[in-house]
Design an enzyme around this catalytic site. Structure first.
Site, PDB file in Angstrom:
ATOM      1  N   GLY A 225       0.835  -1.195   0.000  1.00 30.56           N
ATOM      2  CA  GLY A 225       0.000   0.000   0.000  1.00 30.56           C
ATOM      3  C   GLY A 225       0.866   1.241   0.000  1.00 30.56           C
ATOM      4  O   GLY A 225       2.032   1.203  -0.392  1.00 30.56           O
ATOM      5  N   THR A 227       3.060   4.596   1.310  1.00 29.29           N
ATOM      6  CA  THR A 227       4.181   4.725   2.240  1.00 29.29           C
ATOM      7  C   THR A 227       3.720   5.230   3.604  1.00 29.29           C
ATOM      8  O   THR A 227       4.195   4.757   4.641  1.00 29.29           O
ATOM      9  CB  THR A 227       5.274   5.626   1.624  1.00 29.29           C
ATOM     10  OG1 THR A 227       5.829   4.907   0.508  1.00 29.29           O
ATOM     11  CG2 THR A 227       6.393   5.944   2.604  1.00 29.29           C
ATOM     12  N   GLY A 230       2.216   2.365   5.349  1.00 27.63           N
ATOM     13  CA  GLY A 230       3.296   1.419   5.642  1.00 27.63           C
ATOM     14  C   GLY A 230       4.058   1.824   6.890  1.00 27.63           C
ATOM     15  O   GLY A 230       4.448   0.973   7.708  1.00 27.63           O
ATOM     16  N   GLU A 247       5.559  -3.384   0.925  1.00 29.11           N
ATOM     17  CA  GLU A 247       5.693  -3.003  -0.494  1.00 29.11           C
ATOM     18  C   GLU A 247       4.971  -1.679  -0.628  1.00 29.11           C
ATOM     19  O   GLU A 247       3.742  -1.625  -0.530  1.00 29.11           O
ATOM     20  CB  GLU A 247       5.020  -4.047  -1.394  1.00 29.11           C
ATOM     21  CG  GLU A 247       5.637  -5.429  -1.353  1.00 29.11           C
ATOM     22  CD  GLU A 247       6.968  -5.503  -2.075  1.00 29.11           C
ATOM     23  OE1 GLU A 247       7.408  -4.503  -2.683  1.00 29.11           O
ATOM     24  OE2 GLU A 247       7.590  -6.565  -2.017  1.00 29.11           O
ATOM     25  N   CYS A 281       2.288   0.652  -8.747  1.00 28.63           N
ATOM     26  CA  CYS A 281       3.384   1.116  -7.891  1.00 28.63           C
ATOM     27  C   CYS A 281       4.642   1.378  -8.703  1.00 28.63           C
ATOM     28  O   CYS A 281       5.428   2.245  -8.365  1.00 28.63           O
ATOM     29  CB  CYS A 281       3.637   0.100  -6.797  1.00 28.63           C
ATOM     30  SG  CYS A 281       3.883  -1.561  -7.429  1.00 28.63           S
ATOM     31  N   GLU A 382       3.939  10.866  -4.996  1.00 27.86           N
ATOM     32  CA  GLU A 382       3.319   9.820  -5.809  1.00 27.86           C
ATOM     33  C   GLU A 382       1.880  10.229  -6.135  1.00 27.86           C
ATOM     34  O   GLU A 382       1.056  10.410  -5.235  1.00 27.86           O
ATOM     35  CB  GLU A 382       3.316   8.489  -5.041  1.00 27.86           C
ATOM     36  CG  GLU A 382       2.803   7.337  -5.898  1.00 27.86           C
ATOM     37  CD  GLU A 382       2.662   6.033  -5.117  1.00 27.86           C
ATOM     38  OE1 GLU A 382       2.182   6.074  -3.974  1.00 27.86           O
ATOM     39  OE2 GLU A 382       3.010   4.980  -5.664  1.00 27.86           O
TER      40      GLU A 382
HETATM   41  P1  NAD Z   1      -3.364   2.452   1.365  1.00 24.73           P
HETATM   42  O1  NAD Z   1      -2.056   2.522   2.056  1.00 24.73           O
HETATM   43  O2  NAD Z   1      -4.325   3.557   1.565  1.00 24.73           O
HETATM   44  O3  NAD Z   1      -4.156   1.114   1.800  1.00 24.73           O
HETATM   45  C1  NAD Z   1      -3.597  -0.164   1.633  1.00 24.73           C
HETATM   46  C2  NAD Z   1      -4.286  -1.129   2.574  1.00 24.73           C
HETATM   47  O4  NAD Z   1      -3.961  -0.774   3.918  1.00 24.73           O
HETATM   48  C3  NAD Z   1      -5.816  -1.132   2.486  1.00 24.73           C
HETATM   49  O5  NAD Z   1      -6.295  -2.438   2.609  1.00 24.73           O
HETATM   50  C4  NAD Z   1      -6.202  -0.305   3.693  1.00 24.73           C
HETATM   51  O6  NAD Z   1      -7.506  -0.574   4.166  1.00 24.73           O
HETATM   52  C5  NAD Z   1      -5.159  -0.726   4.699  1.00 24.73           C
HETATM   53  N1  NAD Z   1      -4.929   0.188   5.817  1.00 24.73           N
HETATM   54  C6  NAD Z   1      -5.047   1.541   5.831  1.00 24.73           C
HETATM   55  N2  NAD Z   1      -4.769   2.017   7.064  1.00 24.73           N
HETATM   56  C7  NAD Z   1      -4.474   0.950   7.840  1.00 24.73           C
HETATM   57  C8  NAD Z   1      -4.117   0.799   9.230  1.00 24.73           C
HETATM   58  N3  NAD Z   1      -4.002   1.843  10.044  1.00 24.73           N
HETATM   59  N4  NAD Z   1      -3.878  -0.441   9.685  1.00 24.73           N
HETATM   60  C9  NAD Z   1      -3.982  -1.528   8.877  1.00 24.73           C
HETATM   61  N5  NAD Z   1      -4.335  -1.442   7.573  1.00 24.73           N
HETATM   62  C10 NAD Z   1      -4.568  -0.217   7.056  1.00 24.73           C
HETATM   63  O7  NAD Z   1      -3.022   2.231  -0.161  1.00 24.73           O
HETATM   64  P2  NAD Z   1      -4.031   2.199  -1.402  1.00 24.73           P
HETATM   65  O8  NAD Z   1      -4.512   3.596  -1.642  1.00 24.73           O
HETATM   66  O9  NAD Z   1      -5.022   1.129  -1.211  1.00 24.73           O
HETATM   67  O10 NAD Z   1      -3.045   1.742  -2.586  1.00 24.73           O
HETATM   68  C11 NAD Z   1      -2.221   2.622  -3.263  1.00 24.73           C
HETATM   69  C12 NAD Z   1      -0.802   2.594  -2.736  1.00 24.73           C
HETATM   70  O11 NAD Z   1      -0.304   1.252  -2.768  1.00 24.73           O
HETATM   71  C13 NAD Z   1       0.154   3.385  -3.583  1.00 24.73           C
HETATM   72  O12 NAD Z   1       0.983   4.158  -2.765  1.00 24.73           O
HETATM   73  C14 NAD Z   1       0.968   2.343  -4.317  1.00 24.73           C
HETATM   74  O13 NAD Z   1       2.236   2.756  -4.715  1.00 24.73           O
HETATM   75  C15 NAD Z   1       1.017   1.260  -3.314  1.00 24.73           C
HETATM   76  N6  NAD Z   1       1.312  -0.042  -3.963  1.00 24.73           N
HETATM   77  C16 NAD Z   1       2.556  -0.579  -3.804  1.00 24.73           C
HETATM   78  C17 NAD Z   1       2.901  -1.776  -4.443  1.00 24.73           C
HETATM   79  C18 NAD Z   1       4.263  -2.401  -4.279  1.00 24.73           C
HETATM   80  O14 NAD Z   1       4.397  -3.587  -4.566  1.00 24.73           O
HETATM   81  N7  NAD Z   1       5.288  -1.687  -3.855  1.00 24.73           N
HETATM   82  C19 NAD Z   1       1.950  -2.405  -5.241  1.00 24.73           C
HETATM   83  C20 NAD Z   1       0.694  -1.822  -5.387  1.00 24.73           C
HETATM   84  C21 NAD Z   1       0.386  -0.635  -4.732  1.00 24.73           C
END
Ligand code: NAD
Length: 479
Positions: A225, A227, A230, A247, A281, A382
């Site tokens: 998800g 950064t 993360g 990731e 990503c 991003e």
């Molecule tokens: P996000 O970080 O908003 O959410 C990702 C996941 O985390 C979701 O399931 C969300 O519900 C969960 N989440 C959010 N807050 C949380 C918390 N406090 N505790 C536990 N879980 C929580 O990301 P997004 O908007 O869904 O996706 C887009 C992002 O993902 C972009 O930054 C993209 O670059 C990244 N991404 C990275 C890769 C990689 O392999 N490096 C691949 C795909 C997407």
């Protein structure tokens, strides 16, 4: 009745608030889903802990585990069209791309079936009167948390190796895309995965996700998800002293030297940023072009971008569907407005397309921006959308300085006919994946992950299985 989900070995409607997912191409309601309460999350975690410890699962022989993963792959292949449609109606990616991602999910299970059956452990050279063995054992329960952009591939990439490694998995899919995860659970059930080894908990990260990763049964977190999220996950993992594979985001440089094959390079740049509407990503969102060919490249890209076919994701001719949500389009639009205010020149796009219902569908034109330096906010943050920033560079030193001047380090593409130069750049640029004269070429057999704030740990390949195991050294006396 909201859609039910598999928790603690049975499908429940959940007593948490109902979650809705929306088709971003039409604005129509796709699904109403049940979500768990904190108590239901806790019950699911306890049941997963027991399922992980069950002797039938713990002692399952690698070839039997491999056979199970192959059966899941077979079921995935049979359900490819259903899976593709479920992803399309929740995140709007073109049906063509969704079909390819469904096929890749099946291939991922096959790959880990093979790894599971063939991977070996070490017997380090003995330094005394003993023999040393290395065992790789599962953590127990893995919490897998995924984003909305490619749930089909991301979820297979976590669930397959985590099961192959002997864990139970609790998957918390994005609140925007839940249906593919539920279908994956049905498929695993049909293939004979014992109850409780894969649960899926729909809901928002701040409540369901947070309750999940804070539960004492969770032995490892696998997160993909943004950064910022993360970092929060890493803080929880640090407090609990459990490992977290992260990731995260990217702002990847795609580079064209003056000696490159410009036709091939420009085609790759367009795919690299616009495929999936830039919601990838590894999207090559910063294009560095050597000054001598800078204007010629921009002109080629401008002409080619106008030929990209944007439309309803299910249409066969569609190359680009809508963005994943209206809120995300608002975000992309605000970045383009920011680029204008920072002095950027819109070379292509920069608005919603004509001829499509943009009130109901989250459509946006692929956008190319020139005239900004690498210091501009749109070149640093991003956007995760179809926005390409073109930046000139003079020579290798100038390029490396600019390309590495970012908090991210996920991927990079280099176009040059001079192989030695491409190799020098590949070594110098801080990124977990580098492509030379290609882009977005991905293999389940190759480790994948980020440098710097793009992540920690590597998924895929043999490393991707070891990610879900802890190492034990055993000494046996021989004297
Ligand atoms: P996000 O970080 O908003 O959410 C990702 C996941 O985390 C979701 O399931 C969300 O519900 C969960 N989440 C959010 N807050 C949380 C918390 N406090 N505790 C536990 N879980 C929580 O990301 P997004 O908007 O869904 O996706 C887009 C992002 O993902 C972009 O930054 C993209 O670059 C990244 N991404 C990275 C890769 C990689 O392999 N490096 C691949 C795909 C997407």
């Amino acid at each position: 009745m909201p859609v039910s989900f598999p928790a603690a070995g049975r499908w429940i409607a959940g007593s948490g608030p109902t979650l809705q997912t929306i088709n971003p191409a039409t604005g129509a309601l796709t699904a109403e889903l049940g979500t768990p309460t904190d108590t239901e999350v806790a019950v699911t975690c306890e049941a997963a802990r027991q399922a992980a410890q069950h002797p039938a699962w713990r002692r399952m022989k690698p070839h039997q585990r491999a056979a199970l993963l192959h059966r899941i792959a077979d079921e995935l292949a049979r359900s490819g069209e259903t899976l593709a449609q479920l992803q399309m109606v929740e995140n709007g990616k073109s049906l063509k791309e969704c079909r390819a991602q469904a096929a890749s999910a099946a291939a991922t299970f096959r790959y880990y079936a093979a790894v599971c059956e063939t991977i070996e452990a070490a017997t380090p050279p003995s330094r005394g009167e003993y023999v040393n063995f290395t065992l790789h054992q599962p953590y127990g329960v893995v919490a897998a948390i995924t984003p909305w952009n490619s749930p089909l591939t991301m979820e297979a990439q976590k669930v397959a190796p985590a099961l192959a490694a002997g864990n139970a998995v609790i998957l918390k899919p994005s609140e925007i895309t839940t249906l593919p995860a539920l279908e994956l659970a049905r498929i695993c059930e049909r293939a004979g995965l014992p109850a409780g080894l894969l649960s899926v908990l729909p809901g928002h990260g701040r409540d369901v996700g947070a309750a999940l990763i804070n539960h004492s049964a969770i032995g490892m977190i696998s997160f993909t998800g943004g950064t910022a999220t993360g970092r929060m996950i890493a803080e929880t993992a640090a407090r609990r002293l459990i490992p977290a594979a992260l990731e995260l985001g990217g702002k990847s440089p795609h580079i064209i030297f003056a000696d490159a094959d410009l036709d091939a390079a420009c085609a790759s740049v367009l795919d690299g940023i616009f495929e999936g509407m830039g919601q990838s990503c590894v999207a090559g969102s910063r294009l560095f072009v050597q000054r001598g060919v800078h204007d010629a490249v921009i002109e080629r890209l401008r002409v080619a971008a106008q030929t990209l076919r944007i439309g309803p994701p299910e249409a066969a001719e569609t190359q680009l569907g809508p963005l994943a949500s209206m809120a995300h389009r608002d975000r992309v639009e605000s970045y383009v407005a920011l680029a204008r205010s920072e002095g950027g020149r819109i070379v292509a796009g920069g608005s919603r397309p004509d001829g499509l219902d943009c009130e109901r569908g989250a459509y946006y034109l692929p956008t190319i921006i020139a005239g900004l330096s690498n210091a501009a906010r749109v070149c640093r943050e991003e956007i995760f959308g179809p926005v390409l920033c073109v930046i000139p560079f003079d020579d290798e030193a100038d390029l490396v300085r600019q390309a590495n001047d970012t908090v991210y380090g996920l991927a990079c593409g280099i176009w040059s006919q001079d192989f030695r130069r491409a190799w020098r750049m590949a070594e110098a640029i801080e990124a977990g994946t580098v492509w030379i004269n290609t882009y977005k070429q991905l293999s389940i057999a190759a480790p994948f992950g980020g440098f710097k704030e793009s992540g920690l740990g590597r998924e895929k390949g043999l490393t991707g299985l070891r990610l879900y195991q802890q190492v034990k050294s055993i000494y046996v006396a021989t004297a």
